[in-house]
Design a protein around this motif. Sequence first.
Motif, PDB file in Angstrom:
ATOM      1  N   VAL A   1       6.440   9.522 -14.788  1.00 33.30           N
ATOM      2  CA  VAL A   1       6.746  10.766 -14.084  1.00 33.30           C
ATOM      3  C   VAL A   1       5.792  11.853 -14.570  1.00 33.30           C
ATOM      4  N   SER A   2       5.878  13.005 -13.938  1.00 39.28           N
ATOM      5  CA  SER A   2       5.027  14.118 -14.361  1.00 39.28           C
ATOM      6  C   SER A   2       5.605  14.783 -15.612  1.00 39.28           C
ATOM      7  N   ARG A   3       4.727  15.501 -16.303  1.00 40.66           N
ATOM      8  CA  ARG A   3       5.194  16.252 -17.481  1.00 40.66           C
ATOM      9  C   ARG A   3       6.207  17.304 -17.066  1.00 40.66           C
ATOM     10  N   MET A   4       5.995  17.892 -15.883  1.00 44.76           N
ATOM     11  CA  MET A   4       6.913  18.930 -15.402  1.00 44.76           C
ATOM     12  C   MET A   4       8.323  18.371 -15.229  1.00 44.76           C
ATOM     13  N   THR A   5       8.431  17.130 -14.757  1.00 47.17           N
ATOM     14  CA  THR A   5       9.748  16.503 -14.613  1.00 47.17           C
ATOM     15  C   THR A   5      10.427  16.403 -15.975  1.00 47.17           C
ATOM     16  N   VAL A   6       9.671  15.992 -16.981  1.00 46.15           N
ATOM     17  CA  VAL A   6      10.229  15.890 -18.329  1.00 46.15           C
ATOM     18  C   VAL A   6      10.690  17.260 -18.817  1.00 46.15           C
ATOM     19  N   TRP A   7       9.861  18.292 -18.641  1.00 44.08           N
ATOM     20  CA  TRP A   7      10.234  19.640 -19.082  1.00 44.08           C
ATOM     21  C   TRP A   7      11.477  20.146 -18.363  1.00 44.08           C
ATOM     22  N   ARG A   8      11.550  19.889 -17.065  1.00 37.87           N
ATOM     23  CA  ARG A   8      12.729  20.344 -16.302  1.00 37.87           C
ATOM     24  C   ARG A   8      14.004  19.669 -16.798  1.00 37.87           C
ATOM     25  N   LYS A   9      13.928  18.369 -17.033  1.00 41.52           N
ATOM     26  CA  LYS A   9      15.126  17.638 -17.499  1.00 41.52           C
ATOM     27  C   LYS A   9      15.538  18.119 -18.894  1.00 41.52           C
ATOM     28  N   LEU A  10      14.540  18.360 -19.761  1.00 48.58           N
ATOM     29  CA  LEU A  10      14.863  18.853 -21.103  1.00 48.58           C
ATOM     30  C   LEU A  10      15.476  20.246 -21.043  1.00 48.58           C
ATOM     31  N   ARG A  11      14.930  21.097 -20.175  1.00 47.36           N
ATOM     32  CA  ARG A  11      15.463  22.453 -20.012  1.00 47.36           C
ATOM     33  C   ARG A  11      16.892  22.399 -19.477  1.00 47.36           C
ATOM     34  N   ALA A  12      17.155  21.490 -18.544  1.00 45.39           N
ATOM     35  CA  ALA A  12      18.512  21.358 -17.974  1.00 45.39           C
ATOM     36  C   ALA A  12      19.503  20.886 -19.041  1.00 45.39           C
ATOM     37  N   LEU A  13      19.055  20.030 -19.949  1.00 42.82           N
ATOM     38  CA  LEU A  13      19.923  19.557 -21.022  1.00 42.82           C
ATOM     39  C   LEU A  13      20.272  20.678 -22.005  1.00 42.82           C
ATOM     40  N   GLU A  14      19.316  21.578 -22.233  1.00 40.19           N
ATOM     41  CA  GLU A  14      19.548  22.690 -23.163  1.00 40.19           C
ATOM     42  C   GLU A  14      20.485  23.740 -22.581  1.00 40.19           C
ATOM     43  N   ALA A  15      20.537  23.843 -21.261  1.00 47.57           N
ATOM     44  CA  ALA A  15      21.355  24.868 -20.607  1.00 47.57           C
ATOM     45  C   ALA A  15      22.825  24.545 -20.599  1.00 47.57           C
TER      46      ALA A  15
END
Length: 165
Positions: A151-165
């Motif tokens: 997947v793209s790096r952006m997908t990884v960042w989005r999923k990590l950000r969603a987990l932190e929220a």
Amino acid sequence: MLRIGYVRLRDARSADDTAILKDFGCHVVRAEEPVEPGSDEQAVLYSILDFIGEGDQMVVTRLDHLGHSTRNVLRVIDRLEARGASLFVVEPELCSDGEGGRALRAALAAVAAVEPVWAGRKRRRAPAAEEIRALQEAGVGPVEIARRLGVSRMTVWRKLRALEA
């Protein structure tokens, strides 16, 4: 002339297709069973295309049994014609022989010309947030996670950000 019926078993209607093909006069009816992901999805179809002889006819109830895209259908018709065989479709009644066959090929070629190249391809599954979190906790960086999961790096960042929220 040998008539060989081909059906892909995917739903309740497909089971009825086997009876329709037998009633239509097919000497042999071969059915493609649903398969696991990653295996050859149309092994029975390819075996028919390798076996069928000159003057024989492959019969299907619908064109969509031959492939997920118009290009695939055209490839099947090409292989049949190379073997001296023809295709007959029950619904709507179409045949790859004669003038009607040329018209069928022209119509399919026109549709294939405007059909997106990606048609029929399966979309890749988005990785679960838990997969990404597990890799991050194992010390794998976001760029490497993206590479491993395809997947793209952006997908990884989005999923990590969603987990932190």
